[in-house]
Structure formats: structure tokens, C-alpha cells
Design an enzyme around this catalytic site. Structure first.
Site, short mmCIF file in Angstrom:
data_model
loop_
_atom_site.label_atom_id
_atom_site.label_comp_id
_atom_site.label_asym_id
_atom_site.label_seq_id
_atom_site.Cartn_x
_atom_site.Cartn_y
_atom_site.Cartn_z
N TYR A 165 46.60 63.85 8.02
CA TYR A 165 45.33 63.26 7.58
C TYR A 165 45.31 61.74 7.82
O TYR A 165 44.33 61.18 8.32
CB TYR A 165 45.14 63.59 6.10
CG TYR A 165 43.87 63.11 5.47
CD1 TYR A 165 42.67 63.82 5.62
CD2 TYR A 165 43.84 61.96 4.68
CE1 TYR A 165 41.51 63.39 5.01
CE2 TYR A 165 42.69 61.52 4.07
CZ TYR A 165 41.52 62.24 4.24
OH TYR A 165 40.36 61.81 3.63
N LYS A 169 42.80 59.73 10.22
CA LYS A 169 41.92 58.69 9.69
C LYS A 169 42.21 57.34 10.33
O LYS A 169 41.30 56.52 10.50
CB LYS A 169 42.04 58.62 8.17
CG LYS A 169 41.45 59.84 7.44
CD LYS A 169 40.00 60.09 7.82
CE LYS A 169 39.25 60.90 6.79
NZ LYS A 169 37.89 61.27 7.26
P1 NAI Z 1 34.32 67.92 0.78
O1 NAI Z 1 35.31 68.98 1.03
O2 NAI Z 1 33.42 68.09 -0.39
O3 NAI Z 1 33.41 67.64 2.06
C1 NAI Z 1 33.81 67.88 3.37
C2 NAI Z 1 32.82 68.83 4.01
O4 NAI Z 1 33.12 68.99 5.40
C3 NAI Z 1 32.88 70.22 3.39
O5 NAI Z 1 31.62 70.58 2.89
C4 NAI Z 1 33.33 71.11 4.54
O6 NAI Z 1 32.79 72.42 4.50
C5 NAI Z 1 32.87 70.33 5.74
N1 NAI Z 1 33.62 70.68 6.96
C6 NAI Z 1 34.95 70.91 7.08
N2 NAI Z 1 35.28 71.23 8.33
C7 NAI Z 1 34.12 71.19 9.05
C8 NAI Z 1 33.82 71.41 10.42
N3 NAI Z 1 34.78 71.75 11.30
N4 NAI Z 1 32.54 71.28 10.83
C9 NAI Z 1 31.56 70.94 9.94
N5 NAI Z 1 31.79 70.75 8.61
C10 NAI Z 1 33.06 70.86 8.18
O7 NAI Z 1 35.15 66.54 0.62
P2 NAI Z 1 34.69 65.01 0.51
O8 NAI Z 1 35.65 64.36 -0.38
O9 NAI Z 1 33.24 64.92 0.23
O10 NAI Z 1 35.00 64.48 1.98
C11 NAI Z 1 34.03 63.88 2.83
C12 NAI Z 1 34.74 62.93 3.77
O11 NAI Z 1 35.25 61.82 3.03
C13 NAI Z 1 35.94 63.54 4.51
O12 NAI Z 1 35.98 63.04 5.83
C14 NAI Z 1 37.11 63.02 3.73
O13 NAI Z 1 38.30 62.99 4.48
C15 NAI Z 1 36.61 61.63 3.38
N6 NAI Z 1 37.31 60.99 2.30
C16 NAI Z 1 37.17 61.42 1.01
C17 NAI Z 1 37.84 60.78 -0.01
C18 NAI Z 1 37.64 61.15 -1.43
O14 NAI Z 1 38.19 60.43 -2.31
N7 NAI Z 1 36.91 62.21 -1.75
C19 NAI Z 1 38.78 59.68 0.26
C20 NAI Z 1 38.82 59.26 1.62
C21 NAI Z 1 38.12 59.91 2.59
#
Ligand code: NAI
Length: 281
Positions: A165, A169
Site C-alpha cells: 500500500y 501510494k
Molecule cells: P473505502 O473502502 O470505504 O473506499 C474505497 C472504495 O473503492 C470502496 O467503495 C471500494 O469498493 C472501491 N474500490 C475498490 N477497488 C476498486 C476498483 N478496482 N474499481 C473501482 N472501485 C474500487 O475506503 P476509504 O477509506 O474511503 O478509501 C478511499 C481512499 O482513501 C483510498 O484510496 C484509500 O487508500 C485512501 N486513504 C484512506 C485513508 C483513511 O484514513 N480512510 C487514509 C489514507 C488514504
């Protein structure tokens, strides 16, 4: 007047978490939103139309305009179809938010190739593929646009148990910097958000147990909105971090460094002897 009136925005991974909040906020600000989500689990297995469809319905029920997309960001075909969804439904693409993500955490010594490949595919390759597909569309429209990537403290600083990851990133950081340079002449800005928020990806981490409502996706969405709006027309290549009420930036710094007094080639011993001067900021 909304900040995104008349704009067409694609948000990947918008079926839940941070992407959902971004989609709802962008729609409230007047954007027509393509709500993309593969609809799988947090480790990227499975798929379902339900997540993207539900958020698109939420937007429409509130009086906004939205189209769902169920394609994966991680394949060229998926990325092309995501952009096609926007063009078919709304005629153009003005904004792309690369937000889709998964986690497969393991320490370096225990991580297998499949865990590495899956995480790199969704985050890094997915961001590349969607950026390229959307930017080509923006250029074909005559230029102008906003691309907002999603990086992480893991990528910027490193984090235990997240070699895959963090590498993805950090790669998104390099991609953001390079795309910002290359697309500047097309008037396409490319920035990134580095969020911290309680979502299904992070809810089991100790720091979120006592966070209550202080670290939510709703705190993150305005940072993406800023970078997607014309308030950011003169800013590109930045990483805007947001953790609840705190807003800050990440950047790679280069120390002034030290020239070898007598010129020529440094020896390893000389590097050791002058280490403090070499790293001084
Ligand atoms: P989340 O799991 O709620 O959202 C990620 C979404 O991406 C999910 O709804 C999932 O179904 C979708 N997804 C996964 N693979 C996919 C694909 N191949 N094609 C289309 N959609 C796909 O998690 P969150 O936390 O909202 O994450 C959103 C972004 O923020 C991610 O890139 C994550 O790495 C990043 N992030 C989140 C942090 C946090 O504290 N929550 C910290 C740093 C980064």
C-alpha cells in the site's frame, strides 16, 4: 451558485467511505457525478452494483444528477468505460477524482506476490489508467480540467505492515508530480489528497476507537472539492493532507547539501564524516 456548477466529475470508489462523501458534496455543489465503484470487499474481492447504484440514487433523490459505473479502475477496459459513462451521460469530463482503494496488509517478510499485485493494481495502475483515459478526453475537449489523486501518510512517510500500500501510494505521489508537469500546458491541474478518516478501511485501527466524529470522510471531502474547483486553477502538483479539523501539506524536500571541499569523488568514509552537513535542511 455551486463551486462546480455545470462540471462533470468522475469519482472512483465512490460507493462508500471518502468517495461517497466527495460524490455527495460535489453534487451539492452543482456537479454531474459519475459514481464509480466495483462494489467489492475492503481487500478487493468480489463485486456488486449495489454500492455505486445506491450513492447515485441518493444524489438523484436530493435533486442532483448522477450516473453509476460499476467498472474496475484496474484495467484499461474498465478505465475506458468509466470515462465513456461520463461522456455518454453528460457529454464531457471536467474532473476526475482517483479515490478507489483496497488494503491487503502484511509485514514485508510475510507478504505474498498476490497481495502486492492486487494493491498496486487498484491504487497505482488504476490511478494511471483513469488519469490517462480522462486526460485524453479533457485534451480532446480542448483542454482544461482537474485531477485529484488520493495518496496517504503511508506512502509519504511509510507505515508498518503496508509495504504494498505504501509503495502504491508513494507511486501515486510520483505520478501526481509528473502528470502535473506534463498536463500543465493543457491547463489540467493534478493534485492529491492525503486523508485520514474512519472508514471500513481503517475502522479497526486503534487511533479510530476513540475518534468519535472528529475524523470522518465529511472532513475530507472539502479538500477534494477545493482541488477539483476553480479555486485551485493556479495550483498543481500539491499533496493536501486532511485529518479532521487539521489541514496540512506533504512535500519532498531536498537539502542544500554539501560540496566536497576539494571537488571530485566522495569516499564512503567522507560521506559518513560529513553526514550531518549533507542532511541539514
Ligand atoms: P473505502 O473502502 O470505504 O473506499 C474505497 C472504495 O473503492 C470502496 O467503495 C471500494 O469498493 C472501491 N474500490 C475498490 N477497488 C476498486 C476498483 N478496482 N474499481 C473501482 N472501485 C474500487 O475506503 P476509504 O477509506 O474511503 O478509501 C478511499 C481512499 O482513501 C483510498 O484510496 C484509500 O487508500 C485512501 N486513504 C484512506 C485513508 C483513511 O484514513 N480512510 C487514509 C489514507 C488514504
Amino acid at each position: 451558485m455551486g463551486l462546480l456548477d455545470g462540471k462533470v466529475a468522475i469519482i472512483t470508489g465512490a460507493g462508500g467511505g471518502i468517495g461517497r462523501e466527495e460524490a455527495l458534496l460535489f453534487a451539492r455543489e452543482g456537479a454531474k457525478v459519475v459514481v464509480n465503484d466495483l462494489g467489492g470487499t475492503r481487500d478487493g474481492s468480489g463485486s456488486s452494483d449495489a454500492m455505486a447504484a445506491q450513492v447515485a440514487e441518493e444524489i438523484k433523490a436530493a435533486g442532483g444528477q448522477a450516473a453509476p459505473s460499476f467498472h474496475s479502475v484496474a484495467t484499461p477496459e474498465g478505465a475506458a468505460k468509466i470515462v465513456k459513462t461520463a461522456v455518454d451521460a453528460f457529454g464531457r469530463v471536467d474532473i476526475l477524482v482517483n479515490n478507489a482503494g483496497i488494503v491487503r496488509d502484511k509485514t514485508l517478510l510475510k507478504m505474498d506476490e498476490g497481495m502486492w499485485d492486487a494493491v498496486i493494481a487498484v491504487h497505482l495502475k488504476g490511478t494511471f489508467l483513469c488519469t490517462q483515459a480522462a486526460a485524453k478526453q479533457m485534451v480532446a475537449q480542448g483542454g482544461g480540467g482537474r485531477i485529484v489523486n488520493t495518496t496517504s501518510v503511508s506512502g509519504m512517510l511509510g507505515n508498518f505492515g503496508q509495504a504494498n500500500y505504501a509503495a502504491a501510494k508513494a507511486g501515486i505521489y510520483g505520478l501526481t508530480r509528473t502528470a502535473a508537469i506534463e498536463l500543465q500546458k493543457q491547463r489540467i491541474t493534478v493534485n492529491a489528497v492525503a486523508p485520514i478518516a474512519k472508514t471500513r478501511l481503517t475502522e479497526d485501527l486503534p487511533m479510530f476507537q476513540s475518534a468519535g466524529d472528529t475524523l470522518t470522510p465529511a472532513h475530507v471531502a472539502p479538500a477534494a472539492l477545493f482541488l477539483a474547483s476553480d479555486l485551485c486553477a493556479d495550483k498543481t502538483g500539491n499533496v493536501l493532507a486532511v485529518a479532521g479539523a487539521q489541514m496540512y501539506i506533504y512535500k519532498v524536500v531536498q537539502s542544500p547539501g554539501k560540496f566536497k571541499d576539494e571537488g571530485g569523488v566522495w569516499t564512503a568514509q567522507e560521506i559518513a564524516d560529513h553526514w550531518d552537513a549533507i542532511i541539514k535542511l
